[in-house]
Design a protein around this motif. Structure first.
Motif, short mmCIF file in Angstrom:
data_model
loop_
_atom_site.label_atom_id
_atom_site.label_comp_id
_atom_site.label_asym_id
_atom_site.label_seq_id
_atom_site.Cartn_x
_atom_site.Cartn_y
_atom_site.Cartn_z
N ASP A 42 0.84 -1.21 0.00
CA ASP A 42 0.00 0.00 0.00
C ASP A 42 0.87 1.25 0.00
OD1 ASP A 42 -2.25 -1.49 0.02
OD2 ASP A 42 -2.73 -1.20 2.15
N PHE A 43 1.91 1.22 0.82
CA PHE A 43 2.80 2.38 0.91
C PHE A 43 3.46 2.64 -0.45
CE2 PHE A 43 7.31 3.72 1.74
CZ PHE A 43 7.03 5.04 2.05
N MET A 44 3.97 1.59 -1.09
CA MET A 44 4.63 1.75 -2.39
C MET A 44 3.63 2.25 -3.44
SD MET A 44 7.85 1.18 -2.07
CE MET A 44 8.65 0.69 -3.61
N ASN A 45 2.39 1.74 -3.38
CA ASN A 45 1.37 2.22 -4.32
C ASN A 45 1.05 3.69 -4.11
OD1 ASN A 45 1.10 -0.19 -5.69
ND2 ASN A 45 -0.51 -0.97 -4.33
N SER A 46 0.98 4.12 -2.85
CA SER A 46 0.67 5.53 -2.58
C SER A 46 1.85 6.42 -3.01
CB SER A 46 0.30 5.75 -1.12
OG SER A 46 1.42 5.55 -0.30
N LEU A 47 3.08 5.90 -2.86
CA LEU A 47 4.24 6.66 -3.34
C LEU A 47 4.18 6.81 -4.86
CD1 LEU A 47 7.53 5.37 -1.56
CD2 LEU A 47 6.48 7.63 -1.35
N LEU A 48 3.78 5.73 -5.54
CA LEU A 48 3.72 5.76 -7.00
C LEU A 48 2.65 6.75 -7.48
CD1 LEU A 48 5.01 4.55 -9.55
CD2 LEU A 48 3.26 2.75 -9.51
N THR A 49 1.50 6.75 -6.82
CA THR A 49 0.43 7.69 -7.16
C THR A 49 0.93 9.12 -7.01
OG1 THR A 49 -1.14 6.09 -6.29
CG2 THR A 49 -1.97 8.31 -6.65
N GLU A 50 1.60 9.37 -5.89
CA GLU A 50 2.14 10.70 -5.61
C GLU A 50 3.20 11.08 -6.65
OE1 GLU A 50 1.17 12.69 -3.21
OE2 GLU A 50 2.70 14.23 -3.54
N ALA A 51 4.08 10.12 -6.97
CA ALA A 51 5.16 10.38 -7.93
C ALA A 51 4.60 10.67 -9.32
CB ALA A 51 6.11 9.18 -7.97
N LYS A 52 3.53 9.98 -9.69
CA LYS A 52 2.92 10.21 -11.01
C LYS A 52 2.27 11.59 -11.11
CE LYS A 52 2.08 5.47 -12.58
NZ LYS A 52 1.11 4.36 -12.59
N GLU A 90 14.57 16.11 2.04
CA GLU A 90 13.80 14.88 1.98
C GLU A 90 13.75 14.36 0.55
OE1 GLU A 90 10.25 14.37 4.18
OE2 GLU A 90 10.84 15.76 5.76
N GLY A 91 13.57 13.07 0.37
CA GLY A 91 13.47 12.50 -0.97
C GLY A 91 12.08 12.71 -1.55
N SER A 92 11.98 12.89 -2.88
CA SER A 92 10.66 13.00 -3.51
C SER A 92 10.02 11.61 -3.49
CB SER A 92 10.81 13.48 -4.95
OG SER A 92 11.45 12.47 -5.72
N ALA A 93 8.72 11.55 -3.79
CA ALA A 93 8.03 10.25 -3.81
C ALA A 93 8.72 9.30 -4.79
CB ALA A 93 6.57 10.46 -4.18
N GLN A 94 9.10 9.83 -5.95
CA GLN A 94 9.77 8.99 -6.95
C GLN A 94 11.11 8.47 -6.44
OE1 GLN A 94 9.98 10.44 -11.07
NE2 GLN A 94 11.94 9.36 -11.32
N GLU A 95 11.89 9.37 -5.84
CA GLU A 95 13.20 8.96 -5.31
C GLU A 95 13.05 7.90 -4.22
OE1 GLU A 95 15.97 12.93 -5.79
OE2 GLU A 95 14.43 12.92 -4.24
N GLN A 96 12.07 8.09 -3.34
CA GLN A 96 11.87 7.12 -2.27
C GLN A 96 11.49 5.75 -2.84
OE1 GLN A 96 9.54 8.37 1.18
NE2 GLN A 96 9.86 10.50 0.64
#
Lengths: 174, 139
Positions: free
Chosen positions: B26-36, B122-128
């Motif tokens: 879930d965390f990785m999916n939310s990061l991907l949504t944010e990064a997109k 801090e790292g961006s969502a994509q970087e994280q």
């Protein structure tokens, strides 16, 4: 019957005497026991016992975790409050019955707020004869690395006979 | 019999160690949504970009060269060493240390702290997402 009463009084008395004498004369500092503190702070460095610094010092440390000796050590709000409460509840003021805690407490002026035990007068005085090369070596690196030489530091015990300095051995104060 | 079951369970849990648990997915999916949102051309997180984030040397706060490798070493299945405190760091790879990347709260905390220590921000969502993808998949 009388004998029994006297005997039990004697036993009770000796028990009391024993517990009070060990209470007054504890060596070292009270061990750190809080699991959250041990996890959050002990994952990066030696989990310094709360009884190594006064309450006001712990407040200052916890207020500046985002720049904690050059490192970001920030902890989220709720955990941070719990840790600070534990540190304040167990700071030097609360454990003066422990010998080292009392010595440290007595060496800090009320106007000072040291953020590291290594900066307190008692600590500096106790470590002043240790050669720079013994501190800088890779097994130790810094005086803040208690466990490198004080083999039972994690138990709150800093007695001289437990010292084992890497590449040097035992240390004896004259 | 019990031994065989235990052994089997150990094998199964080892095989699954590479697969993130539900809260981490879930965390990785939310990061991907944010990064997109920040980068509409982004398709997925990338191992190679993550490797670069992990290994590229920066100038740290104390003026010294620093990267994630400085403390975690290049072999993520091995123990690392905290440069400042000499404290041993348990292996970062979840294949060597099953506690890693299992607790979102811990993962967020360390990403925040360590990006700030190495990159001073801090790292961006994509970087994280990229760096986590690298760490969990590195063999």
């Amino acid at each position: 019957m009388k004998k029994l009463v006297i005997t039990s009084l004697l036993i009770a008395g000796s028990l009391l005497a024993e517990s009070s004498s060990s209470f007054e004369g504890r060596k070292g500092v009270a061990p750190a026991t809080d699991s959250l503190y041990l996890k959050e702070c002990g994952s990066c460095h030696f989990a310094y016992q709360p009884g190594l610094l006064p309450s006001r010092s712990w407040v200052k440390v916890m207020e500046n975790l985002s720049d904690h000796f050059g490192t970001d050590a920030s902890v989220e709000g709720a955990d941070s409050s719990k840790i600070l409460k534990y540190l304040k509840d167990n700071s030097t003021e609360k454990f003066k019955n422990y010998k080292k805690t009392k010595s440290i407490y007595d060496s800090i002026a009320t106007t000072e707020t040291p953020i590291a035990v290594t900066k307190t007068r008692y600590f500096v005085q106790k470590h002043r004869e240790i050669g720079c090369e013994l501190i800088k070596q890779k097994e130790v690196k810094s005086l803040s690395n208690c466990m490198a030489c004080h083999t039972k530091a994690d138990k709150g015990s800093y007695s001289e006979r437990e010292i084992n300095i890497p590449n040097y051995g035992r240390w004896e104060d004259e | 019999m019990v031994k065989a079951v235990v052994a089997l369970l150990m094998v199964v849990s080892f095989m699954q160690a590479y697969e993130l648990n539900a809260q981490m997915k879930d965390f990785m999916n939310s990061l991907l949504t944010e990064a997109k949102k920040q980068n509409p051309n982004l398709k997925e997180f990338d191992y190679a970009r993550g490797e670069k984030i992990f290994t590229a040397e920066q100038i740290g706060k104390k003026g010294n060269k620093i990267s994630c490798v400085t403390c975690h070493t290049a072999d993520l299945s091995k123990k690392g060493l905290n440069e400042n405190t000499n404290k041993v760091i348990e292996p970062l790879s979840p294949s060597a240390n099953s506690k890693r990347f299992s607790d979102v709260k811990e993962v967020k905390k360390w990403l925040r702290r360590n990006f700030k220590d190495v990159y001073n921000r801090e790292g961006s969502a994509q970087e994280q997402g990229d760096v986590v993808t690298y760490i969990i998949n590195k063999k």
